[in-house]
Design a protein around this motif. Sequence first.
Motif, short mmCIF file in Angstrom:
data_model
loop_
_atom_site.label_atom_id
_atom_site.label_comp_id
_atom_site.label_asym_id
_atom_site.label_seq_id
_atom_site.Cartn_x
_atom_site.Cartn_y
_atom_site.Cartn_z
N LEU A 98 0.95 -1.53 0.27
CA LEU A 98 0.50 0.45 -0.33
C LEU A 98 0.99 1.39 -0.22
N ALA A 99 1.73 1.25 1.20
CA ALA A 99 3.19 2.41 0.43
C ALA A 99 3.60 1.89 -0.08
N ARG A 100 4.17 1.46 -0.96
CA ARG A 100 4.14 1.54 -2.92
C ARG A 100 3.25 2.29 -3.72
N MET A 101 2.53 2.26 -4.09
CA MET A 101 1.28 2.31 -4.40
C MET A 101 0.80 3.69 -4.36
N GLU A 102 0.40 4.35 -3.27
CA GLU A 102 0.30 5.12 -2.72
C GLU A 102 1.40 6.35 -2.88
N SER A 103 2.55 6.71 -2.95
CA SER A 103 3.84 6.79 -2.63
C SER A 103 4.00 7.69 -4.31
N ASP A 104 3.50 6.96 -5.36
CA ASP A 104 3.66 6.64 -6.29
C ASP A 104 2.69 6.59 -7.35
N PRO A 105 0.92 6.86 -7.27
CA PRO A 105 0.02 6.70 -7.94
C PRO A 105 0.47 6.75 -9.72
N SER A 106 0.70 7.97 -10.06
CA SER A 106 1.11 8.12 -11.21
C SER A 106 1.94 6.89 -11.83
N PHE A 107 2.81 6.26 -11.19
CA PHE A 107 3.04 4.94 -11.53
C PHE A 107 1.89 3.65 -12.21
N THR A 108 1.59 3.89 -10.93
CA THR A 108 0.40 2.80 -11.21
C THR A 108 -0.60 2.86 -12.88
N ARG A 109 -0.55 4.05 -13.05
CA ARG A 109 -1.83 4.55 -14.71
C ARG A 109 -0.29 3.93 -15.34
N LEU A 110 0.38 4.65 -15.35
CA LEU A 110 1.42 4.21 -15.98
C LEU A 110 1.18 2.65 -16.68
N ARG A 160 -3.60 -14.37 -4.86
CA ARG A 160 -3.31 -13.64 -5.47
C ARG A 160 -5.11 -12.40 -4.48
N ALA A 161 -5.77 -13.07 -3.75
CA ALA A 161 -7.12 -13.29 -3.32
C ALA A 161 -6.92 -12.01 -2.12
N PHE A 162 -5.72 -11.83 -1.48
CA PHE A 162 -4.55 -11.07 -0.09
C PHE A 162 -4.50 -9.57 -1.06
N LEU A 163 -3.44 -9.95 -2.21
CA LEU A 163 -2.81 -8.67 -2.67
C LEU A 163 -3.88 -7.64 -2.94
N GLY A 164 -5.00 -8.88 -3.44
CA GLY A 164 -6.15 -8.12 -4.65
C GLY A 164 -6.44 -6.84 -3.87
N MET A 165 -7.01 -7.80 -2.82
CA MET A 165 -7.41 -6.31 -1.79
C MET A 165 -7.05 -4.81 -1.18
N VAL A 166 -5.64 -5.07 -1.20
CA VAL A 166 -4.74 -3.66 -0.99
C VAL A 166 -5.18 -3.23 -1.86
N ALA A 183 -12.38 8.94 5.54
CA ALA A 183 -10.98 8.15 5.51
C ALA A 183 -10.16 7.96 6.54
N VAL A 184 -9.50 5.75 5.67
CA VAL A 184 -9.74 5.77 7.24
C VAL A 184 -8.33 5.70 7.01
N PRO A 185 -7.33 4.87 8.55
CA PRO A 185 -5.92 5.47 8.46
C PRO A 185 -5.57 3.98 8.04
N GLN A 186 -4.19 4.30 7.65
CA GLN A 186 -3.48 2.72 6.86
C GLN A 186 -4.11 1.79 7.72
N GLU A 187 -3.70 2.07 9.17
CA GLU A 187 -3.01 1.14 10.32
C GLU A 187 -3.93 -0.31 10.02
N THR A 188 -6.04 0.94 9.79
CA THR A 188 -7.43 0.16 10.54
C THR A 188 -7.50 -0.14 8.75
N LEU A 189 -6.81 -0.32 7.98
CA LEU A 189 -7.63 -0.53 6.66
C LEU A 189 -7.02 -1.89 6.32
N VAL A 190 -5.19 -1.92 7.14
CA VAL A 190 -4.49 -3.24 7.09
C VAL A 190 -4.76 -4.17 7.83
N ARG A 191 -5.00 -4.27 9.09
CA ARG A 191 -6.33 -4.74 9.78
C ARG A 191 -7.14 -5.30 9.70
N ALA A 192 -8.02 -4.80 8.76
CA ALA A 192 -9.04 -4.71 8.49
C ALA A 192 -8.66 -6.27 7.55
#
Length: 209
Positions: A98-110, A160-166, A183-192
Amino acid sequence: MIRARHRLTTSERRRRILDTSARHFARHGFSGARIRKIALACGVADTLLFHHFPSKDALYREILDSRLSVPEREIFPPFSRFDGDDEAFLSAVASGLLARMESDPSFTRLLFYGALEDHDLAHDFVDCRIRKSVRYVARYLALRQRQGGFRKVDSLVAARAFLGMVVHHSLLTHLFGYPLRPAVPQETLVRAWVALFLNGVRKASEKRA
Protein backbone atom coordinates in the motif's frame (compact mmCIF):
# COMPACT_ATOMS: atom_id res chain seq x y z
CA MET A 1 20.71 40.17 -2.22
CA ILE A 2 20.08 37.85 -5.15
CA ARG A 3 20.66 34.24 -4.24
CA ALA A 4 22.43 32.14 -6.86
CA ARG A 5 20.17 29.53 -8.44
CA HIS A 6 21.08 25.96 -7.62
CA ARG A 7 22.62 24.21 -10.61
CA LEU A 8 21.36 20.66 -10.92
CA THR A 9 23.83 17.84 -10.94
CA THR A 10 23.59 15.24 -13.69
CA SER A 11 21.94 12.73 -11.34
CA GLU A 12 19.46 15.35 -10.08
CA ARG A 13 18.54 16.32 -13.64
CA ARG A 14 18.03 12.68 -14.62
CA ARG A 15 15.84 12.17 -11.56
CA ARG A 16 13.72 15.21 -12.42
CA ILE A 17 13.37 14.07 -16.03
CA LEU A 18 12.32 10.58 -14.91
CA ASP A 19 9.71 11.87 -12.44
CA THR A 20 8.23 14.34 -14.93
CA SER A 21 8.28 11.79 -17.76
CA ALA A 22 6.53 9.20 -15.58
CA ARG A 23 3.66 11.63 -14.98
CA HIS A 24 3.52 12.40 -18.71
CA PHE A 25 3.37 8.70 -19.64
CA ALA A 26 0.70 8.23 -16.95
CA ARG A 27 -1.50 10.85 -18.64
CA HIS A 28 -0.89 9.93 -22.28
CA GLY A 29 0.36 6.33 -22.35
CA PHE A 30 3.47 5.21 -24.17
CA SER A 31 1.97 5.56 -27.65
CA GLY A 32 0.46 8.97 -26.95
CA ALA A 33 3.56 10.46 -25.35
CA ARG A 34 5.83 12.55 -27.56
CA ILE A 35 9.49 13.23 -26.82
CA ARG A 36 9.13 16.91 -27.68
CA LYS A 37 6.25 17.34 -25.25
CA ILE A 38 8.09 15.37 -22.58
CA ALA A 39 11.12 17.64 -23.00
CA LEU A 40 8.86 20.70 -22.76
CA ALA A 41 7.27 19.37 -19.57
CA CYS A 42 10.74 18.71 -18.16
CA GLY A 43 11.89 22.20 -19.08
CA VAL A 44 14.81 20.97 -21.19
CA ALA A 45 15.69 20.93 -24.86
CA ASP A 46 15.03 17.84 -26.98
CA THR A 47 18.77 17.43 -27.48
CA LEU A 48 19.43 17.36 -23.74
CA LEU A 49 16.70 14.76 -23.23
CA PHE A 50 18.23 12.58 -25.96
CA HIS A 51 21.64 13.08 -24.34
CA HIS A 52 20.34 11.32 -21.22
CA PHE A 53 17.94 8.90 -22.93
CA PRO A 54 18.55 7.99 -26.59
CA SER A 55 14.96 6.91 -27.26
CA LYS A 56 11.46 6.88 -25.80
CA ASP A 57 11.89 3.16 -25.10
CA ALA A 58 15.09 3.90 -23.15
CA LEU A 59 13.31 6.56 -21.10
CA TYR A 60 10.38 4.23 -20.36
CA ARG A 61 12.79 1.45 -19.40
CA GLU A 62 14.64 3.73 -16.99
CA ILE A 63 11.38 4.73 -15.31
CA LEU A 64 10.52 1.07 -14.71
CA ASP A 65 14.04 0.18 -13.60
CA SER A 66 14.03 3.04 -11.10
CA ARG A 67 10.94 1.53 -9.48
CA LEU A 68 12.72 -1.81 -9.26
CA SER A 69 15.74 -0.32 -7.52
CA VAL A 70 14.44 -1.16 -4.03
CA PRO A 71 16.42 -4.22 -2.85
CA GLU A 72 14.29 -7.36 -2.98
CA ARG A 73 15.34 -8.29 0.56
CA GLU A 74 13.40 -5.24 1.78
CA ILE A 75 10.26 -6.27 -0.09
CA PHE A 76 10.58 -10.02 0.45
CA PRO A 77 12.21 -10.52 3.87
CA PRO A 78 12.79 -14.09 5.09
CA PHE A 79 9.83 -15.73 6.76
CA SER A 80 11.93 -16.36 9.87
CA ARG A 81 11.80 -12.62 10.62
CA PHE A 82 8.14 -12.99 11.59
CA ASP A 83 8.64 -15.97 13.92
CA GLY A 84 5.40 -17.67 12.85
CA ASP A 85 3.23 -14.59 13.46
CA ASP A 86 0.69 -14.63 10.61
CA GLU A 87 -0.70 -11.20 11.45
CA ALA A 88 2.76 -9.67 11.45
CA PHE A 89 3.69 -11.23 8.10
CA LEU A 90 0.50 -10.28 6.28
CA SER A 91 0.45 -6.81 7.83
CA ALA A 92 4.01 -6.19 6.64
CA VAL A 93 3.12 -7.34 3.12
CA ALA A 94 -0.06 -5.24 2.93
CA SER A 95 1.52 -2.15 4.49
CA GLY A 96 4.52 -2.29 2.19
CA LEU A 97 2.45 -2.74 -0.96
CA LEU A 98 0.00 0.00 0.00
CA ALA A 99 2.81 2.42 0.85
CA ARG A 100 4.51 1.84 -2.51
CA MET A 101 1.30 2.32 -4.48
CA GLU A 102 0.19 5.38 -2.50
CA SER A 103 3.59 7.06 -2.76
CA ASP A 104 3.61 6.91 -6.56
CA PRO A 105 0.04 6.71 -7.94
CA SER A 106 1.13 7.99 -11.37
CA PHE A 107 3.23 4.85 -11.79
CA THR A 108 0.11 2.72 -11.38
CA ARG A 109 -1.53 4.63 -14.24
CA LEU A 110 1.64 4.20 -16.30
CA LEU A 111 1.54 0.43 -15.77
CA PHE A 112 -2.13 0.27 -16.74
CA TYR A 113 -1.45 2.15 -19.94
CA GLY A 114 1.51 -0.12 -20.67
CA ALA A 115 -0.56 -3.26 -20.14
CA LEU A 116 -3.42 -1.98 -22.32
CA GLU A 117 -0.91 -1.11 -25.04
CA ASP A 118 0.70 -4.54 -24.60
CA HIS A 119 4.09 -2.93 -24.08
CA ASP A 120 6.92 -5.35 -23.30
CA LEU A 121 8.35 -3.14 -20.57
CA ALA A 122 5.10 -3.20 -18.58
CA HIS A 123 5.11 -6.99 -18.79
CA ASP A 124 8.72 -6.95 -17.58
CA PHE A 125 7.62 -5.16 -14.42
CA VAL A 126 4.92 -7.77 -13.88
CA ASP A 127 7.54 -10.52 -14.16
CA CYS A 128 10.07 -8.78 -11.93
CA ARG A 129 7.83 -7.57 -9.15
CA ILE A 130 4.16 -8.56 -9.26
CA ARG A 131 4.58 -12.27 -9.92
CA LYS A 132 7.35 -12.44 -7.34
CA SER A 133 5.07 -10.78 -4.80
CA VAL A 134 2.29 -13.30 -5.44
CA ARG A 135 4.68 -16.25 -5.23
CA TYR A 136 6.29 -14.87 -2.07
CA VAL A 137 2.94 -14.74 -0.26
CA ALA A 138 1.92 -18.09 -1.77
CA ARG A 139 5.06 -19.76 -0.40
CA TYR A 140 4.25 -18.48 3.07
CA LEU A 141 0.67 -19.72 2.84
CA ALA A 142 1.82 -23.14 1.59
CA LEU A 143 4.28 -23.34 4.49
CA ARG A 144 1.54 -22.60 7.00
CA GLN A 145 -0.65 -25.24 5.35
CA ARG A 146 2.10 -27.83 5.78
CA GLN A 147 2.43 -26.79 9.41
CA GLY A 148 -1.30 -27.38 9.89
CA GLY A 149 -2.27 -23.78 10.63
CA PHE A 150 -4.16 -23.03 7.41
CA ARG A 151 -6.84 -24.90 5.51
CA LYS A 152 -5.92 -26.58 2.24
CA VAL A 153 -6.60 -24.01 -0.45
CA ASP A 154 -4.73 -23.15 -3.62
CA SER A 155 -1.93 -20.98 -2.24
CA LEU A 156 -1.53 -18.94 -5.44
CA VAL A 157 -5.25 -18.20 -5.59
CA ALA A 158 -5.25 -17.21 -1.92
CA ALA A 159 -2.16 -15.01 -2.36
CA ARG A 160 -3.74 -13.17 -5.29
CA ALA A 161 -6.92 -12.70 -3.23
CA PHE A 162 -5.04 -11.15 -0.32
CA LEU A 163 -2.91 -8.83 -2.45
CA GLY A 164 -6.01 -8.03 -4.49
CA MET A 165 -7.66 -6.36 -1.50
CA VAL A 166 -4.78 -3.90 -1.25
CA VAL A 167 -4.54 -3.27 -4.99
CA HIS A 168 -8.30 -2.85 -5.35
CA HIS A 169 -8.38 -0.20 -2.65
CA SER A 170 -5.50 1.73 -4.20
CA LEU A 171 -6.99 1.54 -7.71
CA LEU A 172 -10.39 2.79 -6.56
CA THR A 173 -8.72 5.62 -4.68
CA HIS A 174 -6.13 6.82 -7.17
CA LEU A 175 -7.18 5.54 -10.59
CA PHE A 176 -10.95 5.89 -10.39
CA GLY A 177 -11.09 8.74 -7.86
CA TYR A 178 -13.33 6.85 -5.42
CA PRO A 179 -11.67 7.10 -1.98
CA LEU A 180 -13.24 5.91 1.23
CA ARG A 181 -15.37 8.58 2.89
CA PRO A 182 -14.70 9.26 5.68
CA ALA A 183 -11.02 8.44 5.28
CA VAL A 184 -9.72 5.38 7.13
CA PRO A 185 -6.16 5.27 8.56
CA GLN A 186 -3.79 2.86 6.83
CA GLU A 187 -3.29 0.84 10.00
CA THR A 188 -7.05 0.28 10.27
CA LEU A 189 -7.29 -0.80 6.64
CA VAL A 190 -4.44 -3.29 7.03
CA ARG A 191 -5.89 -4.77 10.21
CA ALA A 192 -9.26 -5.27 8.49
CA TRP A 193 -7.71 -6.93 5.42
CA VAL A 194 -5.57 -9.25 7.52
CA ALA A 195 -8.46 -10.21 9.80
CA LEU A 196 -10.81 -10.92 6.88
CA PHE A 197 -8.21 -13.02 5.11
CA LEU A 198 -7.09 -15.03 8.12
CA ASN A 199 -10.70 -15.73 9.06
CA GLY A 200 -11.04 -17.44 5.69
CA VAL A 201 -7.84 -19.49 5.59
CA ARG A 202 -7.27 -20.50 9.19
CA LYS A 203 -8.53 -23.82 10.45
CA ALA A 204 -11.41 -23.74 12.88
CA SER A 205 -9.13 -24.89 15.72
CA GLU A 206 -6.71 -22.05 15.00
CA LYS A 207 -9.52 -19.49 15.03
CA ARG A 208 -10.69 -20.63 18.47
CA ALA A 209 -7.13 -20.44 19.76
